[in-house]
Motif scaffolding. Structure first.
Motif, PDB file in Angstrom:
ATOM      1  N   UNK A  70      13.517   1.201 -12.093  1.00  0.00           N
ATOM      2  CA  UNK A  70      14.099   0.866 -10.787  1.00  0.00           C
ATOM      3  C   UNK A  70      13.033   0.290  -9.869  1.00  0.00           C
ATOM      4  N   UNK A  71      11.881   0.928  -9.796  1.00  0.00           N
ATOM      5  CA  UNK A  71      10.789   0.447  -8.947  1.00  0.00           C
ATOM      6  C   UNK A  71      10.371  -0.965  -9.356  1.00  0.00           C
ATOM      7  N   UNK A 130      10.907   7.567  -4.665  1.00  0.00           N
ATOM      8  CA  UNK A 130       9.999   7.310  -5.780  1.00  0.00           C
ATOM      9  C   UNK A 130       8.629   6.979  -5.223  1.00  0.00           C
ATOM     10  N   UNK A 131       7.616   7.455  -5.917  1.00  0.00           N
ATOM     11  CA  UNK A 131       6.245   7.126  -5.546  1.00  0.00           C
ATOM     12  C   UNK A 131       5.477   6.885  -6.829  1.00  0.00           C
ATOM     13  N   UNK A 132       4.710   5.801  -6.850  1.00  0.00           N
ATOM     14  CA  UNK A 132       3.930   5.482  -8.046  1.00  0.00           C
ATOM     15  C   UNK A 132       2.563   4.958  -7.638  1.00  0.00           C
ATOM     16  N   UNK A 133       1.547   5.396  -8.337  1.00  0.00           N
ATOM     17  CA  UNK A 133       0.185   4.928  -8.127  1.00  0.00           C
ATOM     18  C   UNK A 133      -0.220   4.072  -9.316  1.00  0.00           C
ATOM     19  N   UNK A 190     -13.665  -5.212  -9.950  1.00  0.00           N
ATOM     20  CA  UNK A 190     -13.327  -4.289  -8.879  1.00  0.00           C
ATOM     21  C   UNK A 190     -12.164  -3.421  -9.335  1.00  0.00           C
ATOM     22  N   UNK A 191     -12.198  -2.194  -8.932  1.00  0.00           N
ATOM     23  CA  UNK A 191     -11.075  -1.302  -9.222  1.00  0.00           C
ATOM     24  C   UNK A 191     -10.129  -1.369  -8.035  1.00  0.00           C
ATOM     25  N   UNK A 192      -8.890  -1.731  -8.310  1.00  0.00           N
ATOM     26  CA  UNK A 192      -7.876  -1.837  -7.261  1.00  0.00           C
ATOM     27  C   UNK A 192      -6.878  -0.694  -7.415  1.00  0.00           C
ATOM     28  N   UNK A 193      -6.497  -0.131  -6.292  1.00  0.00           N
ATOM     29  CA  UNK A 193      -5.571   0.998  -6.270  1.00  0.00           C
ATOM     30  C   UNK A 193      -4.367   0.618  -5.419  1.00  0.00           C
ATOM     31  N   UNK A 194      -3.186   0.795  -5.979  1.00  0.00           N
ATOM     32  CA  UNK A 194      -1.950   0.499  -5.264  1.00  0.00           C
ATOM     33  C   UNK A 194      -1.062   1.741  -5.274  1.00  0.00           C
ATOM     34  N   UNK A 195      -0.443   2.032  -4.151  1.00  0.00           N
ATOM     35  CA  UNK A 195       0.536   3.120  -4.082  1.00  0.00           C
ATOM     36  C   UNK A 195       1.835   2.527  -3.544  1.00  0.00           C
ATOM     37  N   UNK A 196       2.887   2.707  -4.312  1.00  0.00           N
ATOM     38  CA  UNK A 196       4.218   2.257  -3.899  1.00  0.00           C
ATOM     39  C   UNK A 196       5.063   3.484  -3.573  1.00  0.00           C
TER      40      UNK A 196
END
Length: 78
Positions: A15-16, A48-51, A59-65
């Motif tokens: 779904x996300x 819903x939450x996803x990292x 570079x290390x990229x971090x995303x939180x939805x």
């Protein structure tokens, strides 16, 4: 491991992904019916939450939805 929620996690990720990829995702009648089956009946919402962590150009990229799906005034999920 039966009943541990594996299918719910996979469905939530799907779904996300669909919400992020398809701007018209919520206009599909089948999607609306499926969401109606999945939505928490007590709160009448789906949260819903996803990292995501990725390595991009050294570079290390971090995303939180975070997504909260609820019904609008006409009864459609948004």
């Amino acid at each position: 491991m039966n009943g541990s929620g594996k299918s719910a996690i996979i469905a939530s990720i799907d779904i996300l992904r669909s919400i992020l990829l398809y701007s018209d995702y919520f206009t599909n009648d089948l999607v609306q019916r499926n969401l109606n089956e999945m939505i928490n009946k007590s709160s009448e919402e789906l949260f819903m939450e996803a990292d995501f962590v990725t390595d991009y150009e050294e570079k290390v990229l971090y995303f939180r939805y975070q997504i909260n799906v609820t019904k609008n005034k006409v009864g459609k999920y948004i």
